[in-house]
Design an enzyme around this catalytic site. Sequence first.
Site, mmCIF file in Angstrom:
data_model
loop_
_atom_site.group_PDB
_atom_site.id
_atom_site.type_symbol
_atom_site.label_atom_id
_atom_site.label_comp_id
_atom_site.label_asym_id
_atom_site.label_seq_id
_atom_site.Cartn_x
_atom_site.Cartn_y
_atom_site.Cartn_z
ATOM 1 N N SER A 66 -1.504 -8.249 -9.840
ATOM 2 C CA SER A 66 -1.401 -7.324 -10.965
ATOM 3 C C SER A 66 -2.767 -7.004 -11.571
ATOM 4 O O SER A 66 -3.708 -7.793 -11.469
ATOM 5 C CB SER A 66 -0.512 -7.912 -12.063
ATOM 6 O OG SER A 66 0.775 -8.179 -11.574
HETATM 7 N N1 SAH Z 1 1.985 -13.128 -9.866
HETATM 8 C C1 SAH Z 1 1.435 -12.534 -8.667
HETATM 9 C C2 SAH Z 1 1.982 -11.144 -8.454
HETATM 10 C C3 SAH Z 1 2.375 -10.957 -7.046
HETATM 11 S S1 SAH Z 1 3.355 -9.528 -6.692
HETATM 12 C C4 SAH Z 1 -0.079 -12.585 -8.659
HETATM 13 O O1 SAH Z 1 -0.672 -13.000 -9.666
HETATM 14 O O2 SAH Z 1 -0.701 -12.245 -7.644
HETATM 15 C C5 SAH Z 1 4.990 -10.178 -6.784
HETATM 16 C C6 SAH Z 1 5.336 -11.293 -5.857
HETATM 17 O O3 SAH Z 1 6.724 -11.588 -6.065
HETATM 18 C C7 SAH Z 1 5.206 -10.987 -4.371
HETATM 19 O O4 SAH Z 1 4.379 -11.927 -3.762
HETATM 20 C C8 SAH Z 1 6.639 -11.078 -3.847
HETATM 21 O O5 SAH Z 1 6.743 -11.576 -2.529
HETATM 22 C C9 SAH Z 1 7.261 -12.016 -4.845
HETATM 23 N N2 SAH Z 1 8.723 -12.000 -4.912
HETATM 24 C C10 SAH Z 1 9.555 -10.927 -4.884
HETATM 25 N N3 SAH Z 1 10.832 -11.321 -4.971
HETATM 26 C C11 SAH Z 1 10.818 -12.680 -5.069
HETATM 27 C C12 SAH Z 1 11.833 -13.682 -5.182
HETATM 28 N N4 SAH Z 1 13.120 -13.365 -5.210
HETATM 29 N N5 SAH Z 1 11.443 -14.972 -5.259
HETATM 30 C C13 SAH Z 1 10.133 -15.322 -5.230
HETATM 31 N N6 SAH Z 1 9.130 -14.414 -5.113
HETATM 32 C C14 SAH Z 1 9.462 -13.113 -5.037
#
Ligand code: SAH
Length: 220
Positions: A66
């Site tokens: 993000s």
């Molecule tokens: N907090 C992260 C943002 C990553 S983007 C950072 O600081 O980089 C969102 C992430 O959520 C992705 O890696 C995606 O694979 C994950 N995601 C989506 N659905 C999910 C679920 N049901 N359980 C765990 N992770 C999930």
Amino acid sequence: MAQELLKYERQREEMVNRQIQARGIIDPNVLAAMRKVPRHLFVSEALADQAYGDFPLPIGDQQTISQPYIVAEMTQALELSGKDRVLEIGTGSGYQAAILAEIAFRVYTIERIHPLFLKARKLFDELYYHNIITRYSDGTTGWRDESPFDAIIVTAGAPKIPQVLVNQLAVGGRMVLPVGGRHAQELLKIYRDDDGIHQSSLGGCRFVKLVGEHGWTVHR
Ligand code: SAH
């Protein structure tokens, strides 16, 4: 090497001043964490020089880290103290978890894409984040054995508020999550107190999809 570190330290300082403080983030713990965590290590080497820019960046597997301001805004909204146990759904690069780990007592973070899970876990080890507990699974069902949590943060967009996660929030707990359509969502803040659940909006946002049992289905 030392010069490189100094360069990124300066970029971090500028990021906090221009993107975070200038837009009204005031929680001193959030500002200190954003000044400290080496965001350039959470992206590929090819993108390291862009890591402190005012935008999200790709982290592989069609996912993104993000924008710095969004990380700060969501973290501030969680109203953390040094005692909180926090659940994060969507580890991704691990950057948000590291910011949380600087402020909270312990962070539980769940990722559903295996390569991202492995990469983040390795980085937490290398950076000595011993208060981050990782898990590879579908985070939409939460982490019942470790509940209730003082704070829950979902860093992927949900079609609706997953009730299971609300149930794992302590009384007095705060939850922040993007809810809405596939391409645009609203950032919601949820409070749980003795009377039940209270909800407010932090504004519009755009996240990758939360995929899982209580999120979007894989193929839609
Ligand atoms: N907090 C992260 C943002 C990553 S983007 C950072 O600081 O980089 C969102 C992430 O959520 C992705 O890696 C995606 O694979 C994950 N995601 C989506 N659905 C999910 C679920 N049901 N359980 C765990 N992770 C999930």
